[in-house]
Motif scaffolding. Sequence first.
Motif, PDB file in Angstrom:
ATOM      1  N   THR A  68       0.834  -1.209   0.000  1.00 50.74           N
ATOM      2  CA  THR A  68       0.000   0.000   0.000  1.00 50.74           C
ATOM      3  C   THR A  68       0.860   1.248   0.000  1.00 50.74           C
ATOM      4  O   THR A  68       0.556   2.232  -0.695  1.00 50.74           O
ATOM      5  CB  THR A  68      -0.930  -0.004   1.229  1.00 50.74           C
ATOM      6  OG1 THR A  68      -1.781  -1.146   1.177  1.00 50.74           O
ATOM      7  CG2 THR A  68      -1.785   1.255   1.262  1.00 50.74           C
ATOM      8  N   GLU A  71       2.125   1.901  -3.414  1.00 51.63           N
ATOM      9  CA  GLU A  71       1.047   2.416  -4.265  1.00 51.63           C
ATOM     10  C   GLU A  71       0.817   3.900  -4.021  1.00 51.63           C
ATOM     11  O   GLU A  71       0.679   4.685  -4.968  1.00 51.63           O
ATOM     12  CB  GLU A  71      -0.237   1.634  -3.993  1.00 51.63           C
ATOM     13  CG  GLU A  71      -1.412   2.095  -4.841  1.00 51.63           C
ATOM     14  CD  GLU A  71      -2.707   1.404  -4.465  1.00 51.63           C
ATOM     15  OE1 GLU A  71      -3.589   1.301  -5.341  1.00 51.63           O
ATOM     16  OE2 GLU A  71      -2.835   0.970  -3.294  1.00 51.63           O
ATOM     17  N   MET A  96      -0.977  -4.694  -9.372  1.00 48.90           N
ATOM     18  CA  MET A  96      -1.169  -3.264  -9.100  1.00 48.90           C
ATOM     19  C   MET A  96      -0.199  -2.396  -9.888  1.00 48.90           C
ATOM     20  O   MET A  96      -0.208  -1.172  -9.745  1.00 48.90           O
ATOM     21  CB  MET A  96      -1.011  -3.011  -7.599  1.00 48.90           C
ATOM     22  CG  MET A  96      -2.112  -3.632  -6.753  1.00 48.90           C
ATOM     23  SD  MET A  96      -1.749  -3.601  -4.967  1.00 48.90           S
ATOM     24  CE  MET A  96      -1.779  -1.833  -4.647  1.00 48.90           C
ATOM     25  N   LEU A  98       3.128  -2.396  -9.600  1.00 56.83           N
ATOM     26  CA  LEU A  98       4.202  -1.901  -8.735  1.00 56.83           C
ATOM     27  C   LEU A  98       5.563  -2.506  -9.044  1.00 56.83           C
ATOM     28  O   LEU A  98       6.568  -2.066  -8.489  1.00 56.83           O
ATOM     29  CB  LEU A  98       3.840  -2.175  -7.267  1.00 56.83           C
ATOM     30  CG  LEU A  98       2.543  -1.545  -6.761  1.00 56.83           C
ATOM     31  CD1 LEU A  98       2.300  -1.928  -5.310  1.00 56.83           C
ATOM     32  CD2 LEU A  98       2.581  -0.020  -6.918  1.00 56.83           C
TER      33      LEU A  98
END
Length: 343
Positions: A68, A71, A96, A98
């Motif tokens: 998180t 992100e 995601m 990443l």
Amino acid sequence: MQLGQLKKICLSSVATLSLLAAGVLSAAEVNVYSAREENLIKPILDRFSEQTGITVNLITGGADELITRMELEGANSPADLLLTVDVGRLHRAEAMGLLQPVESEVLTSQIPEQYRDEDNRWFAVSLRSRVIVYDKERVDPAELSTYEDLADPKWAGKVCIRSSSNIYNQSLTASMVSHHGAEATEEWARGLVANMARNPQGGDRDQIAAVAVGQCGLAVVNTYYLAGMLNATSSDQVEQAQAVAVFWPNQDGRGAHINVSGAGVSEHAPNRAEAIQLLEYMVSDEAQTWYAEANNEYPVRTDVPVSDTLASWGEFKADPLALDELGLHNAEAVRVMDRAGWR
């Protein structure tokens, strides 16, 4: 040219060289976001720094927390390398956006294909298996066979296992979904829940301890935790671990479930070259031997010997399932577990 001017030029040149040198030195670093406990990874990172001169800045935290954080930081993230456990989390980070693809002959030649992302966005650096451990005094290993068999009513009131929120159990269930489909896996999960000796609680070490004191006859745990207890400084942990034995499931079929600790280079890595160099070092002879001897994890390289503790459990057949499948089926696995009442 006057002496004063010459001295100014010389001083200016020295200052410029100093700044350039400082820039070079500051660039020789790599920022690692690690979900592994510091004591389980820092010794090998220190060896990397000693050998290369590259400073490793280690930031530790929970896996979900670090993902998180990456992100939210976006393109400004200082993270160069994400190091975590369980392929489910690596898959999440990849999905995601990443992690970035890495072309490395070292990594692709040393790491078997099933233990790396098909687009080379993450790579396993060590392995562990999720196995059955049983009470040596009260359970006959001849009655054990497969993960599927744990749903048989003969094990009613005898199974201890962690919560469905645990990523290790999610990945095990995802492997079942991949092999058998969601419907059959849900039926298995319902049977497993019906056989639980108690409501899921605690970590893998707690499941082993529960078997040792007779709360359950068997448990599902990662090999890494049992090995850690057998080599612990705590006499209580050693005694609990010695009360159980390892059973390798599904040896007449697909083989025992495998998961990993692994790493991927951040999409916005400011020190990309150093991150790749560190990742390549993690599959070196030295690092793989360290994972085996110090952490009691299975090396990702087949040519590196395992620790004496792991060797004492014998060789086993591993599930050849591509680990990408565990990430792909994670969401379905969670839904299956929820419908089955696995809390």
